[in-house]
Enzyme design. Structure first.
Site, short mmCIF file in Angstrom:
data_model
loop_
_atom_site.label_atom_id
_atom_site.label_comp_id
_atom_site.label_asym_id
_atom_site.label_seq_id
_atom_site.Cartn_x
_atom_site.Cartn_y
_atom_site.Cartn_z
N ASN B 73 -0.67 -0.77 11.19
CA ASN B 73 0.74 -1.43 11.09
C ASN B 73 2.51 -0.72 11.20
OD1 ASN B 73 2.43 -0.17 8.39
ND2 ASN B 73 0.51 0.05 8.24
N CYS B 135 4.31 7.70 4.38
CA CYS B 135 4.40 6.45 5.93
C CYS B 135 5.09 7.18 7.27
CB CYS B 135 5.54 6.32 5.27
SG CYS B 135 6.06 3.89 6.32
N THR B 201 -1.29 6.66 6.54
CA THR B 201 -2.07 5.91 7.94
C THR B 201 -1.60 6.57 8.69
OG1 THR B 201 -0.10 4.77 7.30
CG2 THR B 201 -1.60 3.66 6.54
N CYS B 382 -31.76 16.30 14.32
CA CYS B 382 -30.04 16.05 14.32
C CYS B 382 -29.58 14.39 13.74
CB CYS B 382 -29.84 15.96 16.23
SG CYS B 382 -30.39 14.26 16.87
C1 LIG Z 1 0.91 -3.18 6.33
C2 LIG Z 1 0.91 -2.10 5.45
C3 LIG Z 1 1.88 -1.32 5.05
C4 LIG Z 1 1.97 -0.13 4.30
N1 LIG Z 1 3.69 0.00 3.47
C5 LIG Z 1 3.19 1.48 2.27
C6 LIG Z 1 4.44 1.55 2.04
O1 LIG Z 1 5.35 1.20 1.35
N2 LIG Z 1 4.41 2.69 1.36
C7 LIG Z 1 2.84 3.60 0.72
O2 LIG Z 1 2.58 4.84 0.39
N3 LIG Z 1 1.96 3.08 1.74
C8 LIG Z 1 2.21 2.02 2.59
N4 LIG Z 1 1.17 1.90 3.18
C9 LIG Z 1 -0.55 2.69 3.47
C10 LIG Z 1 -1.91 2.18 2.71
O3 LIG Z 1 -0.91 2.26 0.64
C11 LIG Z 1 -2.76 3.17 2.17
O4 LIG Z 1 -2.64 4.37 1.90
C12 LIG Z 1 -3.50 3.01 3.40
O5 LIG Z 1 -3.75 2.03 4.25
C13 LIG Z 1 -4.72 3.24 3.43
O6 LIG Z 1 -6.19 2.71 2.59
P1 LIG Z 1 -6.94 1.74 3.10
O7 LIG Z 1 -7.69 1.51 4.35
O8 LIG Z 1 -7.11 0.98 1.87
O9 LIG Z 1 -5.90 0.08 3.41
C14 LIG Z 1 1.03 0.64 3.93
C15 LIG Z 1 -0.28 0.18 4.39
C16 LIG Z 1 -0.09 -1.13 5.36
C17 LIG Z 1 -1.82 -1.66 6.29
#
Ligand SMILES: Cc1cc2nc3c(=O)[nH]c(=O)nc-3n(C[C@H](O)[C@H](O)[C@H](O)COP(=O)(O)O)c2cc1C
Ligand SMILES: Cc1cc2nc3c(=O)[nH]c(=O)nc-3n(C[C@H](O)[C@H](O)[C@H](O)COP(=O)(O)OP(=O)(O)OC[C@H]3O[C@@H](n4cnc5c(N)ncnc54)[C@H](O)[C@@H]3O)c2cc1C
Ligand code: SF4
Lengths: 448, 423
Positions: B73, B135, B201, B382
């Site tokens: 994203n 972020c 992410t 392995c």
């Molecule tokens: C569309 C989108 C927006 C996100 N916005 C935020 C955010 O505003 N603040 C934050 O701390 N993490 C944000 N994240 C990260 C998620 O909180 C999370 O750390 C990350 O997606 C990993 O978890 P998952 O594999 O379950 O998606 C966002 C993720 C996505 C997909």
């Protein structure tokens, strides 16, 4: 029955391997508000139980199935899934529908293997309900009532519980241990199943009405009716339901080896009797039906199953007379050809005999499979309103003309009312229990 | 049924499943729906400086039939007015007093800015704060998010500013876009963090459209790097979790994030030291209802293992995670193929033949039926064959007696140098 024959009666379709179950469950889209749920008469949350298979939560999966359908293991095998859940799968439009029945079987087989009790009874509410009959409708009603905290007693005429699932559906489609496990799940919740007790003979309706707060009548239907033709008492003439029962209980003493068999009728029972005869070693099996394939009540999957077993179909053929030799053994079946005139009262075309078209078939056995009679004696012993033996109920509450008596399953099937299926019997049993709970709860609230 | 309640640095939750700060926690309506569906907690979508979001925003990585194996994203933090968010947070907490409601924050790296937002958010009644130092896009270009999250000194300083003002527990959310995540984890602890959460992410570009040659996703013909998450990042998240969990200076509880999609993933995170998990992509893929099987599956698993609470699971695998130099070099396993269940696809054979140690032989039995056999003397154990085998349980990796006493690389180096110095 010797071992070779016994082998013939093993379940036809092997269950899924874990790899198959994984592949198939991962193919499910996990639709939201999925159409398969609506298509299942018991409303099993199908995407949920499939997702649980995919996550390796087999116990949770089986619980989702059995929660909605107390005979979900039997249903996994005998439901006409193409007409029901699988027919509604959205993937029909994109590729192949999900094999819901097989996945349901995979999850419930795992539960059978683990032997765990899946549901606990509710705290006792001091109320008592009698259930007459332990088929799908009776078991389902009893299971739900036990969860609400009722003390439930099932009265069952046969030696084992399960109704037609235990005695009437051939073992190569539904082995006895499946329906016996379902019954065991119910008895492990504290429901007493009194087998070998025939209501109306060993116990009288008045006694039940006196002793219990409510009675559920789930007795199904009776034997196959007589054809009303000459020769029905000859040796070698069978009642399909009796025949299947004797085979399923290993009590069959006849000899079908190489026999020429004609089955009369074209419903579930006829197909089961025909394929059963094939497995007993019959040389040739024909199904004679007075209408045509399009009016046949057996499901498509049953029809193709019989065809695969080598069963031949003789459409527009009605029996006229069964002929025997001097020792009283059947030798011939006289039939007459039919033609269809326009639709009768029930909307189905009426078959009429073609004059002079009689012909003889050489046979060693004739199996009657033209439906089931009604248990009129018992219904009248309870003084219930009925129409030609079909107990009248309020379609919403399953209450009969007697305020304490409810009815569910095949005993209320007929004349446009419902379908004779395991799954609908189960759903009716469940709804009956919910309704009884609603009624009795209201009554106790009023008295208090 | 086992007790699923968790306590992360004083933040209590009916179960270990929280929604991560992301689109699923954008509004009160959503968080309330999530709690109704069974989620134990939620970290509100990050609040902070003003942002404007683009359309489009997301990209999905499909592998074969597997949709959303990965997800990316280019979305920023909450684009709704702070007052609106605060009002909804207040209402939600009132309706769900027993659920964990944490609010994610991100402001410029200035002491006053942090003090102000902390006070305003805590005033509406929250169970904790999460500092978004993760972020990777947009905010980073303005010195926030991963830009400050990649510099241990900035993490420590900002955490301590927040701690000056905060009354509720403070969780610091770490970015994986760094060589050694324990550096920032330790910095957060030194700044006074009550807990850490990871991972946010990972820098990513989802793809290139082969017709238009645009990036995926694209905004008016242009794209920028985004943040990657979903099932594909789970192993990365798990290793970062493990590194933090075993680090002696990371003394605070950890909230595990990254690719958690099922109760099994969650159980693995718990075993590797997480006190609870946060989920985003799996909920975005299937809706809030997935939490039902997460709870049910975890609960059945705990029962099966004879455990009475999730606490008994937390951290049980941490001590099993070590350095390569401490692995026993004399331990031996070999592949064994069950010819009864083998379907003779030969995938293991060709994998071993072309890319491993050429020790899976193809044979024919007396009836002319093909079968496969491992030449165990040459097998290096392995795992490749058992990984490519499409049928579970056909190839098992079995232990064989070692030829020598256990010996790790570190022990070997030590022994050799002792011999060397002895000479
Ligand atoms: C569309 C989108 C927006 C996100 N916005 C935020 C955010 O505003 N603040 C934050 O701390 N993490 C944000 N994240 C990260 C998620 O909180 C999370 O750390 C990350 O997606 C990993 O978890 P998952 O594999 O379950 O998606 C966002 C993720 C996505 C997909
Ligand atoms: C051969 C055959 C094949 C079938 N195949 C299928 C199929 O593939 N799929 C499908 O969905 N349906 C099939 N059916 C239909 C299905 O079996 C029935 O619809 C279902 O069993 C009805 O359930 P029930 O509980 O109403 O009655 P039943 O299953 O008939 O159970 C009634 C029970 O009540 C007991 N009882 C009767 N009278 C008394 C009494 N006086 N006192 C105490 N107990 C009593 C009986 O012994 C019996 O155990 C088939 C039926 C037959 C006969
Ligand atoms: S999911 Fe579809 S409809 Fe909903 S906001 Fe996104 S693009 Fe629009």
């Amino acid at each position: 029955m010797d071992d070779r024959l016994r082998h013939n009666f093993a379940e036809v379709y092997p269950g899924f391997t874990s790899t198959q179950a994984m592949d198939e469950s991962n193919r499910c889209l996990f639709c939201y508000d999925a159409p398969c749920i609506t298509a299942c008469p018991t409303g099993i949350n199908i995407p949920s139980f499939i997702k649980k298979i995919a996550t390796g939560n087999l116990k949770g999966s089986a619980k989702v199935i059995m929660d909605a359908n107390p005979v979900g293991a039997s249903c996994a095998r005998v439901c006409p899934t193409v007409q029901l859940c699988e027919g509604a799968c959205v993937l029909n439009d994109a590729s192949e529908p999900i094999a819901i029945g097989m996945l349901q079987r995979f999850a419930t087989d795992a539960a059978i293997k683990s032997g765990e009790r899946l549901f606990a009874p509710g705290p006792s509410n001091g109320l008592k309900v009698a259930v007459v009959g332990s088929g799908p409708a009776g078991l389902s009603a009893a299971r739900e009532l036990a969860r609400f905290g009722y003390s439930v007693t099932i009265y069952e005429a046969k030696d084992k519980p399960g109704g037609l699932d235990t005695y009437g559906i051939v073992s190569f489609r539904l082995p006895q241990e499946i329906s016996l496990w379902e019954a065991e799940q119910v008895s492990r919740m504290g429901v007493e199943i009194r087998t070998g007790v025939r209501v109306g003979v060993d116990v009288q309706p008045e006694q039940l009405l006196e002793k219990y707060n409510a009675v559920v009548l789930a007795v199904g239907m009776g034997q196959v009716p007589n054809l009303g033709i000459e020769g029905e008492n000859l040796e070698g003439v069978y009642d399909a339901i009796d025949l299947i029962e004797s085979v399923k209980t290993d009590a069959f003493t006849g000899d079908m080896d190489g026999a020429r068999v004609v089955v009369i009728g074209a419903g579930n029972t006829a197909i089961d009797a025909a394929t059963c005869s094939v497995r007993l070693g019959a040389g040739n099996v024909k199904i004679a039906y007075r209408r045509t394939r399009s009016e046949m009540t057996a499901y498509d999957f049953e029809y193709s199953f019989a065809k695969e077993d080598g069963v031949e179909f003789r459409w527009l053929t009605a029996p006229k007379r069964i002929i025997g030799d001097e020792s009283g053994k059947v030798t011939h079946l006289e039939c007459v050809r039919m033609e269809l005139s326009e639709a009768g009262k029930d909307g189905r075309p009426v078959p009429v005999p073609i004059e002079g078209s009689e012909f003889l078939m050489e046979v060693d056995a004739v199996i009657k499979a033209i439906g089931q009679t009604r248990l009129l004696g018992l219904i009248e012993a309870f003084s219930l309103d009925h129409y030609k033996g079909v107990v009248t109920v309020d379609p919403r509450t399953y209450r009969t003309s007697h305020p304490k008596v409810y009815a569910a399953g095949d005993v209320i099937f007929g004349h446009g009312q419902g379908e004779a299926m395991v799954v609908s019997a189960a759903q009716q049993g469940k709804l009956t229990a919910h309704e009884i709970h609603r009624q009795l709860n209201r009554q106790t609230a009023e008295t208090a | 049924m086992a007790d699923l309640r968790t306590d992360l640095a004083g933040i209590r939750s009916p179960n270990p499943f929280w929604l991560a700060s992301a689109p699923p926690t954008n509004t009160g309506y959503q968080v309330q729906r999530a709690f109704d569906a069974g989620w134990g907690g939620a970290v509100w979508k990050t609040l902070g400086s003003l942002v404007i979001n683009t359309t489009s925003r997301y990209g999905g990585y499909n592998i074969g039939n597997q949709r959303v194996a990965g997800f990316n994203n280019i979305e920023l933090i909450s684009d709704r007015p702070l007052e609106v968010n605060l009002k909804e947070i207040y209402e939600t907490k009132k309706m769900f007093p027993n659920h964990a409601l944490v609010v994610s924050l991100m402001v410029e790296p200035k002491r006053e800015a942090w003090h102000e937002i902390v006070k305003r958010v805590e005033a509406v009644g929250v169970d904790g704060l999460e500092l978004n130092f993760g972020c990777p896009h947009g905010m980073a270009e303005r010195g926030m998010g991963s830009a400050s999250g990649q510099v241990p000194a900035l993490v420590e300083a900002q955490t301590s500013w927040v701690k000056e003002a905060a009354q509720t527990p403070v969780i610091v959310k770490l970015t994986p876009n760094i060589t050694d995540i324990t550096a920032t984890a330790v910095a957060a602890v030194q700044g006074g963090a009550d807990a850490i959460s990871l991972i946010n992410t990972i820098n990513s570009l989802m793809g290139v459209d082969l017709d238009s040659w645009n990036t995926i996703p694209q905004v008016a013909g242009k794209g920028a790097h985004g943040g990657y998450c979903g099932p594909a990042v789970k192993p990365i998240a798990l290793s970062m979790l493990a590194e933090c969990a075993r680090h002696p200076q990371v003394t605070v509880p950890i909230s595990g994030i990254g690719g958690v999609s099922t109760w099994k993933d969650a159980a693995e995170f718990l075993l590797m030291g997480a006190t609870g998990v946060q989920v985003c992509t799996a909920a975005m893929h299937h809706g809030f209802r997935i939490v039902e099987d997460m709870i049910d599956g975890l609960s059945n698993y705990l029962d099966e293992k004879g455990l009475t609470s999730v606490d008994e699971l937390i951290g049980k695998s941490v001590s099993k995670y070590t350095n390569w130099g401490d692995l026993d070099l004399n331990y031996r396993i070999v592949a064994r193929i069950n010819t009864e269940t083998c379907i003779n696809c030969n995938k293991c054979h060709i994998a071993c033949e072309d890319t491993s140690h050429q020790c899976i032989e193809r044979h024919m039995d007396v009836e002319g039926k093909p079968y496969l056999k491992v030449r165990e003397d040459d097998c290096v154990g392995c795992n490749l064959c058992s990984i490519v085998c499409p049928v579970d349980g056909v190839i098992s990796m079995v232990e064989v007696p070692p030829e020598a006493q256990p010996m790790t690389w570190n022990e070997r180096v030590k022994a050799l140098s002792a011999v060397g110095s002895g000479n």
